[in-house]
Every structure is written in structure tokens, then in C-alpha cells.
Design an enzyme around this catalytic site. Structure first.
Site, PDB file in Angstrom:
ATOM      1  N   HIS A 161      -4.496   0.427   2.928  1.00 11.83           N
ATOM      2  CA  HIS A 161      -3.512   1.134   3.743  1.00 11.83           C
ATOM      3  C   HIS A 161      -3.571   2.629   3.417  1.00 11.83           C
ATOM      4  O   HIS A 161      -3.949   3.007   2.304  1.00 11.83           O
ATOM      5  CB  HIS A 161      -2.092   0.641   3.422  1.00 11.83           C
ATOM      6  CG  HIS A 161      -1.751  -0.688   4.018  1.00 11.83           C
ATOM      7  ND1 HIS A 161      -1.376  -1.773   3.253  1.00 11.83           N
ATOM      8  CD2 HIS A 161      -1.689  -1.116   5.309  1.00 11.83           C
ATOM      9  CE1 HIS A 161      -1.113  -2.812   4.049  1.00 11.83           C
ATOM     10  NE2 HIS A 161      -1.293  -2.443   5.290  1.00 11.83           N
ATOM     11  N   CYS A 248       5.193  -0.374  -1.139  1.00 17.58           N
ATOM     12  CA  CYS A 248       5.203  -1.539  -0.245  1.00 17.58           C
ATOM     13  C   CYS A 248       6.407  -2.445  -0.454  1.00 17.58           C
ATOM     14  O   CYS A 248       6.758  -3.235   0.410  1.00 17.58           O
ATOM     15  CB  CYS A 248       3.968  -2.408  -0.447  1.00 17.58           C
ATOM     16  SG  CYS A 248       2.506  -1.521  -0.811  1.00 17.58           S
TER      17      CYS A 248
HETATM   18  C1  CIR Z   1      -1.401  -7.555   2.209  1.00 19.42           C
HETATM   19  O1  CIR Z   1      -2.610  -7.600   2.028  1.00 19.42           O
HETATM   20  O2  CIR Z   1      -0.893  -7.396   3.319  1.00 19.42           O
HETATM   21  C2  CIR Z   1      -0.495  -7.709   1.008  1.00 19.42           C
HETATM   22  N1  CIR Z   1      -1.082  -8.621   0.086  1.00 19.42           N
HETATM   23  C3  CIR Z   1      -0.247  -6.370   0.356  1.00 19.42           C
HETATM   24  C4  CIR Z   1       0.462  -5.405   1.229  1.00 19.42           C
HETATM   25  C5  CIR Z   1       0.595  -4.094   0.587  1.00 19.42           C
HETATM   26  N2  CIR Z   1       1.306  -3.200   1.401  1.00 19.42           N
HETATM   27  C6  CIR Z   1       1.069  -1.904   1.449  1.00 19.42           C
HETATM   28  O3  CIR Z   1       0.103  -1.415   0.852  1.00 19.42           O
HETATM   29  N3  CIR Z   1       1.873  -1.173   2.215  1.00 19.42           N
END
Ligand code: CIR
Length: 253
Positions: A161, A248
């Protein structure tokens, strides 16, 4: 200044969350402890925290930042590019609607995960990633425009991201590492460079003058302290195993 935060307790199924980290499965009990301390840190920064119940059917549902974008003028429910995460949106929507009169939505074929969005005042940088596509970004920019805000897109090559490798600390100070150090768009900021060995901690979070920094990255804590901020370290090692950063785990607004 931020007043509120929303978090969601991790569910047991988090051990099956999406991950490319190759760090093994998270330890659920430890993840719960770390989540409690994360909430304590948000409260220390003066935020009123809404703690949502766990949702067992969505392993990644504790990463609430991805499913909504909270701006000063409206909230936007996203449409995650990861199919296993799309259903998380309807679980966050009622809470978002409690705080906002104006609630907009990103619709298919547009995809956005808000971990790909970085707010700098009235402007929003949007990373085009495996999770956020051009149609989603176009919809988002149109919505922002309706409320007097702007957005611009940026291609990502190395990170999951946009905010995996960036953190805006207000006052023109931008934490950055890797591919972001040389982006032309960011040269107007005072770039605080994060070493490659500590790249995970580029995702540190400014909240009302304090910066939350992941525990275990002393170089980053030092450089942020030297820039004049108070630092609060938070251990999120279990979430790192799922590619999740500090930002997150909450919506802040
Ligand atoms: C994913 O891969 O969607 C989750 N395991 C981690 C999300 C992390 N979110 C972020 O970096 N905003």
C-alpha cells in the site's frame, strides 16, 4: 487535530489473513495484547476510541484503515481490491454513518483500499497498487472534488500500500523510504529518510503532535524525536506478519 479513532478487535481467523511477509502466522493472544496497547496509545494522544467487536468471517478485518476514508467533510466507504476483504465494508458502514452525515461509496469496477491514500491537508495522494485501481482513484478524486478537496495518483512498484512506505507528520515533514525518496511530487516536502533496514517503520502515524512508531526501529524513533516530535512506540510485530502497519489498525479523524 484528530478527535476520534475507530478500531476493530482482531478475530481468531487473523492467523489466515492475507500475507506476503513470510514471517510465520501471528500469535493470537499476543496480537490481542498488542491491540490493547495500541488502543492505549491512541487514548494517550487524546482520541476518543470506538472499539468494534471482532468479525470472525473476515481474517483481515482488524485493518480498518483500508475500508473507509475519513475526511473533514465526508467519509468514503471503499471497495477493497482484495476479494476476501470486500465484505468488511458493510461491517464498518454503520459506525461510519454514526459519525458522518455525508457518506460516499467507491463502486465496482473501481477498487480502493484506503491504506493507499495519504492525506496532506486538503490533498490526497492515491497509490495505484494491486488493491487500488485507476477507476477507483478516478471515483475518489471526483468525490473529493465535490467537497472542495483534491487527489492525485501515483504508481507503486515495491510496496503493498502507499502508506507501507510513507508517513506524513504534518508541518511539511514526510517520512519516506525506498521508491518514495525520489518521487518528484514529494520533493517539496522535508523528507525524513527511513533506512531500508527499518523500512517497516516508515508507516508511523502523527496524532495531535505525537508520532506512534512501531517498536523495534530505534533509528526511526531517533530521527523523529530529533525532528521535534514526541514518540510513542507501539509493538505491532504480530500485525507485521500480515503485512499490516501501524496506520492500518485504526481510522483517525
Ligand atoms: C492485507 O493484505 O490486506 C492485510 N493482511 C494487511 C492490510 C494492511 N493494511 C494497510 O497497509 N493499510
Amino acid at each position: 487535530m484528530f478527535k476520534y479513532a475507530i478500531v476493530r478487535k482482531p478475530c481468531k481467523a487473523m492467523i489466515d489473513g492475507l500475507s506476503d511477509a513470510d514471517l510465520g502466522a501471528p500469535d493470537y493472544e499476543n496480537a490481542l495484547k498488542q491491540h490493547d496497547d495500541y488502543i492505549a496509545a491512541l487514548k494517550e494522544c487524546g482520541l476518543e476510541v470506538t472499539e468494534l467487536d471482532l468479525v470472525e468471517e473476515y481474517p483481515d478485518s482488524c485493518f480498518v484503515e483500508d475500508v473507509a476514508l475519513m475526511t473533514p467533510h465526508c467519509a468514503i466507504l471503499t471497495n477493497p481490491g482484495a476479494p476476501s476483504r470486500r465484505g468488511e465494508v458493510e461491517h464498518i458502514a454503520p459506525t461510519v454513518r454514526k459519525f458522518y452525515e455525508n457518506v460516499e461509496e467507491i463502486k465496482s469496477p473501481g477498487n480502493v483500499e484506503a491504506g493507499d491514500i495519504m492525506m496532506v491537508g486538503d490533498h490526497y495522494y492515491i497509490g495505484l497498487s494491486a488493491r487500488t485501481n485507476q477507476q477507483g482513484a478516478d471515483q475518489l478524486i471526483a468525490i473529493l472534488g465535490k467537497y472542495g478537496m483534491t487527489g492525485s495518483v501515483m504508481a507503486l512498484s515495491e510496496v503493498l500500500h502507499l502508506k507501507t512506505g510513507l508517513g506524513y507528520l504534518e508541518d511539511n515533514n514526510l517520512l519516506a523510504c525506498g521508491e518514495f525518496l525520489t518521487k518528484a511530487e514529494f520533493q517539496k516536502y522535508n523528507i525524513i529518510e527511513i533506512a531500508d533496514t527499518e523500512s517497516y517503520s516508515a508507516n508511523s502515524v502523527w496524532i495531535n503532535g505525537t508520532v506512534l512508531v512501531p517498536k523495534g526501529y530505534p533509528g526511526t524513533s531517533d530521527v523523529i524525536r530529533n525532528a521535534g516530535y514526541k514518540v510513542r512506540e507501539v509493538d505491532v510485530s504480530e500485525y507485521r506478519k500480515l503485512d499490516g502497519g501501524l496506520s492500518c489498525l485504526s481510522l483517525r479523524f
